[in-house]
Design a protein around this motif. Sequence first.
Motif, PDB file in Angstrom:
ATOM      1  N   THR A 105       0.824  -1.198   0.000  1.00 31.45           N
ATOM      2  CA  THR A 105       0.000   0.000   0.000  1.00 31.45           C
ATOM      3  C   THR A 105       0.856   1.245   0.000  1.00 31.45           C
ATOM      4  OG1 THR A 105      -0.089  -0.119   2.405  1.00 31.45           O
ATOM      5  CG2 THR A 105      -1.892  -1.121   1.187  1.00 31.45           C
ATOM      6  N   SER A 106       2.094   1.137   0.375  1.00 28.59           N
ATOM      7  CA  SER A 106       2.979   2.296   0.428  1.00 28.59           C
ATOM      8  C   SER A 106       4.409   1.814   0.347  1.00 28.59           C
ATOM      9  CB  SER A 106       2.758   3.074   1.731  1.00 28.59           C
ATOM     10  OG  SER A 106       3.136   2.266   2.828  1.00 28.59           O
ATOM     11  N   ALA A 107       5.307   2.771   0.223  1.00 26.63           N
ATOM     12  CA  ALA A 107       6.718   2.432   0.306  1.00 26.63           C
ATOM     13  C   ALA A 107       7.017   2.016   1.739  1.00 26.63           C
ATOM     14  CB  ALA A 107       7.548   3.639  -0.107  1.00 26.63           C
ATOM     15  N   ALA A 108       8.214   1.511   1.955  1.00 25.78           N
ATOM     16  CA  ALA A 108       8.589   1.083   3.299  1.00 25.78           C
ATOM     17  C   ALA A 108       8.426   2.242   4.274  1.00 25.78           C
ATOM     18  CB  ALA A 108      10.026   0.591   3.288  1.00 25.78           C
ATOM     19  N   SER A 109       7.980   1.925   5.493  1.00 24.71           N
ATOM     20  CA  SER A 109       7.784   2.961   6.495  1.00 24.71           C
ATOM     21  C   SER A 109       9.115   3.659   6.774  1.00 24.71           C
ATOM     22  CB  SER A 109       7.247   2.343   7.782  1.00 24.71           C
ATOM     23  OG  SER A 109       5.965   1.805   7.578  1.00 24.71           O
ATOM     24  N   PRO A 110       9.083   4.972   6.981  1.00 25.80           N
ATOM     25  CA  PRO A 110      10.318   5.693   7.297  1.00 25.80           C
ATOM     26  C   PRO A 110      10.973   5.109   8.551  1.00 25.80           C
ATOM     27  CG  PRO A 110       8.548   7.229   6.756  1.00 25.80           C
ATOM     28  CD  PRO A 110       7.919   5.871   6.862  1.00 25.80           C
TER      29      PRO A 110
ATOM     30  N   GLU B 162       0.793   2.978   8.776  1.00 24.73           N
ATOM     31  CA  GLU B 162       0.781   2.002   7.687  1.00 24.73           C
ATOM     32  C   GLU B 162       0.723   2.665   6.313  1.00 24.73           C
ATOM     33  OE1 GLU B 162       1.124  -1.234   7.236  1.00 24.73           O
ATOM     34  OE2 GLU B 162       1.752  -1.328   9.325  1.00 24.73           O
ATOM     35  N   PHE B 163       0.131   3.859   6.238  1.00 21.24           N
ATOM     36  CA  PHE B 163      -0.045   4.518   4.935  1.00 21.24           C
ATOM     37  C   PHE B 163       0.923   5.676   4.709  1.00 21.24           C
ATOM     38  CE2 PHE B 163      -4.038   2.304   5.460  1.00 21.24           C
ATOM     39  CZ  PHE B 163      -4.387   1.930   4.175  1.00 21.24           C
ATOM     40  N   TRP B 164       1.636   6.069   5.733  1.00 21.62           N
ATOM     41  CA  TRP B 164       2.517   7.242   5.625  1.00 21.62           C
ATOM     42  C   TRP B 164       3.759   6.892   4.814  1.00 21.62           C
ATOM     43  CZ3 TRP B 164       1.288  11.964   8.046  1.00 21.62           C
ATOM     44  CH2 TRP B 164       2.252  12.959   7.963  1.00 21.62           C
ATOM     45  N   ARG B 165       4.045   7.710   3.815  1.00 22.05           N
ATOM     46  CA  ARG B 165       5.232   7.539   2.990  1.00 22.05           C
ATOM     47  C   ARG B 165       6.241   8.632   3.313  1.00 22.05           C
ATOM     48  NH1 ARG B 165       1.830   7.009  -2.665  1.00 22.05           N
ATOM     49  NH2 ARG B 165       0.981   4.916  -2.333  1.00 22.05           N
TER      50      ARG B 165
ATOM     51  N   LEU C 280      -8.539  10.422  -4.475  1.00 19.29           N
ATOM     52  CA  LEU C 280      -7.905   9.623  -3.436  1.00 19.29           C
ATOM     53  C   LEU C 280      -6.465  10.076  -3.221  1.00 19.29           C
ATOM     54  CD1 LEU C 280      -8.483   7.278  -1.497  1.00 19.29           C
ATOM     55  CD2 LEU C 280      -7.562   5.736  -3.227  1.00 19.29           C
ATOM     56  N   ASP C 281      -5.739  10.275  -4.318  1.00 20.89           N
ATOM     57  CA  ASP C 281      -4.377  10.792  -4.198  1.00 20.89           C
ATOM     58  C   ASP C 281      -4.370  12.132  -3.475  1.00 20.89           C
ATOM     59  OD1 ASP C 281      -3.031   8.733  -5.337  1.00 20.89           O
ATOM     60  OD2 ASP C 281      -2.484   9.775  -7.176  1.00 20.89           O
ATOM     61  N   ASP C 282      -5.284  12.996  -3.881  1.00 24.17           N
ATOM     62  CA  ASP C 282      -5.331  14.330  -3.287  1.00 24.17           C
ATOM     63  C   ASP C 282      -5.580  14.270  -1.781  1.00 24.17           C
ATOM     64  OD1 ASP C 282      -4.917  15.399  -5.781  1.00 24.17           O
ATOM     65  OD2 ASP C 282      -7.028  15.899  -6.140  1.00 24.17           O
ATOM     66  N   PHE C 283      -6.475  13.356  -1.376  1.00 21.15           N
ATOM     67  CA  PHE C 283      -6.831  13.297   0.037  1.00 21.15           C
ATOM     68  C   PHE C 283      -5.715  12.701   0.891  1.00 21.15           C
ATOM     69  CE2 PHE C 283     -10.657  14.999  -1.105  1.00 21.15           C
ATOM     70  CZ  PHE C 283     -11.605  15.023  -0.095  1.00 21.15           C
ATOM     71  N   PHE C 284      -4.869  11.883   0.299  1.00 16.12           N
ATOM     72  CA  PHE C 284      -3.680  11.457   1.038  1.00 16.12           C
ATOM     73  C   PHE C 284      -2.631  12.578   1.035  1.00 16.12           C
ATOM     74  CE2 PHE C 284      -5.293   7.083   0.803  1.00 16.12           C
ATOM     75  CZ  PHE C 284      -4.944   6.626   2.068  1.00 16.12           C
ATOM     76  N   ASN C 285      -2.511  13.261  -0.093  1.00 13.48           N
ATOM     77  CA  ASN C 285      -1.506  14.326  -0.176  1.00 13.48           C
ATOM     78  C   ASN C 285      -1.828  15.491   0.750  1.00 13.48           C
ATOM     79  OD1 ASN C 285      -0.019  12.885  -2.062  1.00 13.48           O
ATOM     80  ND2 ASN C 285      -1.021  13.854  -3.827  1.00 13.48           N
TER      81      ASN C 285
ATOM     82  N   LYS D 136      -7.212   1.937   1.097  1.00 18.14           N
ATOM     83  CA  LYS D 136      -6.218   1.666   0.059  1.00 18.14           C
ATOM     84  C   LYS D 136      -5.697   2.996  -0.458  1.00 18.14           C
ATOM     85  CE  LYS D 136      -7.816  -2.787  -1.679  1.00 18.14           C
ATOM     86  NZ  LYS D 136      -8.875  -3.010  -0.672  1.00 18.14           N
ATOM     87  N   ARG D 137      -4.492   2.961  -0.902  1.00 19.32           N
ATOM     88  CA  ARG D 137      -3.891   4.180  -1.470  1.00 19.32           C
ATOM     89  C   ARG D 137      -3.520   3.891  -2.916  1.00 19.32           C
ATOM     90  NH1 ARG D 137       0.639   8.081   1.480  1.00 19.32           N
ATOM     91  NH2 ARG D 137       0.335   9.872   0.063  1.00 19.32           N
ATOM     92  N   ILE D 138      -4.527   3.911  -3.761  1.00 22.68           N
ATOM     93  CA  ILE D 138      -4.343   3.546  -5.162  1.00 22.68           C
ATOM     94  C   ILE D 138      -4.063   4.808  -5.979  1.00 22.68           C
ATOM     95  CG2 ILE D 138      -5.464   2.536  -7.179  1.00 22.68           C
ATOM     96  CD1 ILE D 138      -7.030   0.757  -5.301  1.00 22.68           C
ATOM     97  N   PRO D 139      -3.010   4.816  -6.779  1.00 22.13           N
ATOM     98  CA  PRO D 139      -2.661   6.009  -7.566  1.00 22.13           C
ATOM     99  C   PRO D 139      -3.755   6.395  -8.555  1.00 22.13           C
ATOM    100  CG  PRO D 139      -0.836   4.453  -7.493  1.00 22.13           C
ATOM    101  CD  PRO D 139      -2.028   3.743  -6.926  1.00 22.13           C
ATOM    102  N   ALA D 140      -3.811   7.667  -8.853  1.00 22.86           N
ATOM    103  CA  ALA D 140      -4.849   8.186  -9.744  1.00 22.86           C
ATOM    104  C   ALA D 140      -4.766   7.571 -11.137  1.00 22.86           C
ATOM    105  CB  ALA D 140      -4.742   9.704  -9.837  1.00 22.86           C
ATOM    106  N   ASP D 141      -3.540   7.316 -11.623  1.00 22.40           N
ATOM    107  CA  ASP D 141      -3.435   6.775 -12.973  1.00 22.40           C
ATOM    108  C   ASP D 141      -4.029   5.372 -13.053  1.00 22.40           C
ATOM    109  OD1 ASP D 141      -1.389   5.722 -11.406  1.00 22.40           O
ATOM    110  OD2 ASP D 141      -0.009   5.502 -13.097  1.00 22.40           O
ATOM    111  N   VAL D 142      -4.005   4.624 -11.941  1.00 29.18           N
ATOM    112  CA  VAL D 142      -4.627   3.305 -11.921  1.00 29.18           C
ATOM    113  C   VAL D 142      -6.144   3.444 -11.970  1.00 29.18           C
ATOM    114  CG1 VAL D 142      -4.974   1.217 -10.551  1.00 29.18           C
ATOM    115  CG2 VAL D 142      -2.697   2.246 -10.714  1.00 29.18           C
TER     116      VAL D 142
END
Length: 705
Positions: A37-42, A77-80, A157-162, A204-210
């Motif tokens: 769902t995201s890159a590895a946690s910081p 879990e979702f923070w990149r 969805l992207d915007d709301f995570f950003n 879920k954190r699905i990219p806009a292009d998907v």
Amino acid sequence: MKQRFRSTLLLSILVCLTVSLYSEEILMQNASTPAKTSAASPSWMNNATAKLQKELIAKYGDQQRERIERGLHQVAEFWRADDGDAATFEEFVRINFAGDQPTLDTMFNRFQSLFEQLDGHMHEITREFNQQSDLDLGPVLPFDEVFAGYDPSAHVLDDFFNNKLAFTVLLNFSLTTLDQRLKDGPDWTRRQWAEARLAQRFDKRIPADVNLAISEAGAQADQYIAQYNIWMYHLLDPQGQRLFPPKMRLLSHWNLRDELKADYSDPQTGPAKQRMIQQVMERIVTQTIPQVAINNPTVDWNPYTNEVKPAAVKDSDATTDNHPITNAPEPDTRYARLLKTFNASRKADPYSPTAPTLIDRRFQEDREIPEARVKAMLEQVLSSPLVAQIAQLIQARLGRPLEPFDIWYNGFRPGSQYTGAQLDEIVAKKYPTAEAYQKDIPNLLMKLGFAPDRAQHVAENIIVDPARGSGHAMGAGMRAEKAHLRTRVEKTGMNYKGFNIAVHEMGHNVEQTFSLNDNDFTLLQGVPNTAFTEALAFVFQGHDLELLGLPAPDAKSQAEKTLNDFWSTYEIAGVALVDMSVWHWMYDHPQASPKQLDQATVQISKDIWNRYYAPVFHKNDVVLLGVYSHMIDSFLYLPDYPIGHMIAFQIEEQMKKAGSIGPEFERMAKMGRITPDLWMERATGRPVGPEALLEATQSALAAAR
């Protein structure tokens, strides 16, 4: 018909077809496999969350410990890394954690209100962008297809995570598993259910292009299906005769199937027409239909020999194009479209570790009924000894051995003594335009038992449009908007097929209106899954003849209707298994070509036919189960139909006990989107299943004999 969903931020239905299942328990179970769902946690995340946990508990008290721990875990879990450093993370949590009930209430109410506006306006934009493609408004130009394929909510969805609004929800509201909803849901308040659905929007954190790729693939498949017409007057039988009237244009598969059903009322030429329709359907499934015969009234086509030639008669304004008239087949376009929806759907898989295929998402998350249970319910119907008994009854009534197209036998239906021409005449006189149907909606609803004020309330929230395809229902996304009912209206007026579809879609619209406008929480708008809205629409559709003023069914007719419901469920259960098997095959063969998918679908259709239908019809290797257009454009939608038949029967039995459709329909629709079994138990006293249908069919069979 299907209810049209691709239009709002409700990404769980057709954009992602997901309702995720994150929780600490699930994440612990998947700890050995890094979540995608995201890159590895910081690297600083563990220290930061531990620090904040102590700080927030000290500030808000130990009674908030569970919420604090859960919220921090969900955000982490979702923070990149690109969401911000440790200082940004800590500042966000301190500012946005609602540590007391009044603040939490304010947060919940504002999110609910604003999401209604967001969903509603996104839906409104999408509806307008699809107008030219969906409605009978003249030619669809290339730029119209681009508008139809555009999803304005793809980036939300992207915007709301950003902008971290998604993290605000995850920090304060709990993500739940299906097991939790099934186990604890019966004891939840309506507010708790609404909170659960709010949190699921950001599981879920699905990219806009998907999201955009999924929307585009669906729109292209929709457009392909919406224009897949067969001009019936230009079909020639082996003797070169024309069996169908001029100007008859039938959409595959819906209108072809419905014409086949209507032909049971014509004992003279009906069987020949039905055999010809079956031949056309088989050509579509096997992709041996000549390309030039699709939606083209300027050629005559013999579906038996596959010969095509210039039309000897003219029954349309179409002009001959410059394409050569040959029997060259459609180049696997049907399966290329299906493959494109599959490949687009797969793009969401890496972002769904707990449901890593669209199959999982459709059953575990969208339907909230496991696939194994659905399959068992379908097989319970398909393997019932009642099938052979009813088949014998049908054969006796027809006075001939059963043929494969008799899976659509329509003779049990009350009122089937009316010919298709008679019903067309009644409907065309009553509804010459879509506007005429619109004006009559209050009367139709009152005939179904709705009080005059409730009928008027619903009618004021429905707009009727002439569909380019066979029809669909499009609900509103906010209470200030209206639901749209789309059905086909020919130049000569609405015909019976169009009316039958309109009544079905009206059922969708009534459910959509009550479940949104009269729901205590807009976050719960809708019903548990698509099968439920189909079930409620089936209830309306089953009373279409009464709505035309034809005699209400007596006890014998009621028994006939039950047999019809069972036979329809038997038919569509096999179709659903084909849809399910084809998606499994695509996942097992992700590099397949359209030709390979064509061959696989044909074989799957034959295999399921041979197992459940050949023992009844005494013919092997029939491919008719693969003809449904939903399989091409609707992302594993077809299992909703047999489930819907079962649910519809349970619902209608409850309405009979209550003595009226209207009040019970409203009561059920207003329960909103809780889990399927909980909804059904509160609606009828029994969980979802085929038992009620099987029990009633046994009694109806005795009465019919």
